[in-house]
Design an enzyme around this catalytic site. Structure first.
Site, PDB file in Angstrom:
ATOM      1  N   THR A 320       0.809  -1.274   0.118  1.00  0.00           N
ATOM      2  CA  THR A 320       0.183   0.018   0.095  1.00  0.00           C
ATOM      3  C   THR A 320       0.887   1.174  -0.026  1.00  0.00           C
ATOM      4  OG1 THR A 320      -1.807   1.191   1.122  1.00  0.00           O
ATOM      5  CG2 THR A 320      -0.175  -0.118   2.451  1.00  0.00           C
ATOM      6  N   HIS A 372       3.268 -11.858  13.958  1.00  0.00           N
ATOM      7  CA  HIS A 372       4.280 -12.451  14.757  1.00  0.00           C
ATOM      8  C   HIS A 372       4.085 -13.676  15.279  1.00  0.00           C
ATOM      9  CE1 HIS A 372       7.924 -11.742  16.860  1.00  0.00           C
ATOM     10  NE2 HIS A 372       7.613 -10.752  17.650  1.00  0.00           N
TER      11      HIS A 372
END
Length: 401
Positions: A320, A372
């Protein structure tokens, strides 16, 4: 022979659509591949084409009604005699409506309720008179029923009638579009599902800017329909980094990890109804010119609202670019179930130290948001460094080193 026209498969994570408008009337002759009805999904508008030439039957669902995949929309009458008869008679809209079964509408002045809303009201013993409809033409939607039940169970939250109030004449209350509601829901899901973390780095854009200035005219002349921009460099650098750190191109599926040996790169572009993310399929196999040409095509079709569901499905990683709107730094949110998204930002001249000297260079901040649960911090940092090195030395992209 009759041909059933049903709501088609709508793509990843999309199970419902709204009937935006009928493009054909009952009794009309419809040619093969001619659009019959337009559906509005959470992401894009979709036209349902006719599989054969035939005569349009009754409209079995109303405009504004929410439908699920597989819902019967209409029936097409096939056969030369049927078509010839329809053409010769020039069936009027009124005659067609009288000839075909009418859509069930509640009698009297009672409001119309959508199927999902009607089912919920039956389960909860609610009548249509109790719920204020906010849908098209005052139709009662499932959200209206949910709001009524919420206010019924929590009286303190209800301050007056069920219908939305507008106390201040300077305020304007507008119902959220399907796209905006879905964006809000999916972004919230991303925050609640993934262990999301963002790491940053900065990149000196001097080399890419110089290369682009030197070859832009020749590139544009040779590759008609393409314009040499910055995005192709970042797509190439990101593909290289994903091949080096495959966990960032993978996704979690239950207790499994799915590793992809290909890269489908989602590129966020602005459209009239909000941000959409069309996908460069097999971006790892594309040239600079192919990448630039495809992105230009995506941008044009996003503005004209003609992107197809296939264009928006199958992404494994996303990029983006908030820099085109002036953003200096941001923390992009994952496009679930992807495990990473790269955020590009505005190029600004800043003083930096180079070989012990302070110089002015065109710099860009990069941000990598990642899950994560699957990506370690070391991998994420190394991933951004990999991109930085190849943008600052673009010849490495050509030599694959």
């Amino acid at each position: 022979m009759s041909i059933e026209i049903k709501v088609p498969q709508l793509g990843e994570s999309i199970s419902t659509a709204t009937v935006a408008r009928w493009l054909k009337k009952p009794g009309e002759v419809v040619n093969m591949d001619e659009a019959i009805v337009e559906l509005e999904t959470d992401k894009v508008s979709v036209e349902v084409p006719s599989p054969k030439t035939g005569v349009m039957g009754a409209q079995l669902v109303q405009e504004g009604q929410e439908v699920s995949v597989g819902t019967l929309l209409t029936v097409l009458e096939d056969g030369a005699s049927v078509i010839e008869s329809a053409q010769s008679k020039s069936v009027s809209v009124q005659d067609a409506k009288q000839a075909e079964p009418s859509v069930s509408v509640p009698a009297g002045n009672k409001p119309v309720s959508m199927p999902a809303a009607r089912k919920m009201m039956e389960e909860k013993n609610i009548t249509v008179d109790q719920v204020a409809g906010t849908g098209r033409g005052g139709r009662i939607t499932r959200d209206d029923v949910v709001q009524f039940l919420d206010q019924k169970e929590n009286p303190a939250k209800a301050s007056g009638p069920v219908a939305p109030r507008q106390d201040d004449p300077r305020e304007e209350r507008v119902k959220m579009t399907r796209l905006r509601r879905t964006v809000a829901r999916r972004l919230k899901e991303a925050q609640e599902t993934a262990a999301m973390l963002t790491t940053f780095n900065e990149v000196d854009m001097s080399a890419v800017i110089n290369m682009r200035t030197l070859y832009k005219e020749a590139f544009n002349k040779k590759h008609e329909g393409s314009r040499l921009g910055f995005m192709s460099f970042f797509v190439k650098a990101t593909v290289s980094a994903l091949q080096e750190y495959p966990a960032i191109n993978a996704q979690i599926d239950g207790e499994d990890i799915i590793y992809r040996h290909f890269v489908n790169m989602g590129i966020a572009v602005g459209g009239p109804n909000g941000l959409v993310v069309p996908v460069l399929k097999d971006a790892d196999q594309m040239s600079f010119a192919q990448i630039e040409g495809q992105i230009i095509d995506f941008a044009k079709r996003a503005r004209s609202n003609t992107l197809k569901l296939a264009d928006l499905s199958g992404g494994t990683f996303s990029i983006t670019n908030g820099g085109i709107y002036g953003s200096l730094m941001s923390t992009p949110i994952l496009n679930m179930p992807q495990s990473g998204i790269l955020g590009m930002h505005a190029i600004k001249e800043r003083p930096v130290a180079v070989n012990g000297q302070v110089v002015i260079r065109p710099m860009m901040y990069l941000a990598l948001s990642y899950d994560h649960r699957i990506v370690d911090g070391k991998e994420a940092v190394s991933f951004l460094v990999h991109i930085k090195e190849r943008i600052e030395n673009p010849e490495r992209l050509l030599l694959d080193v």
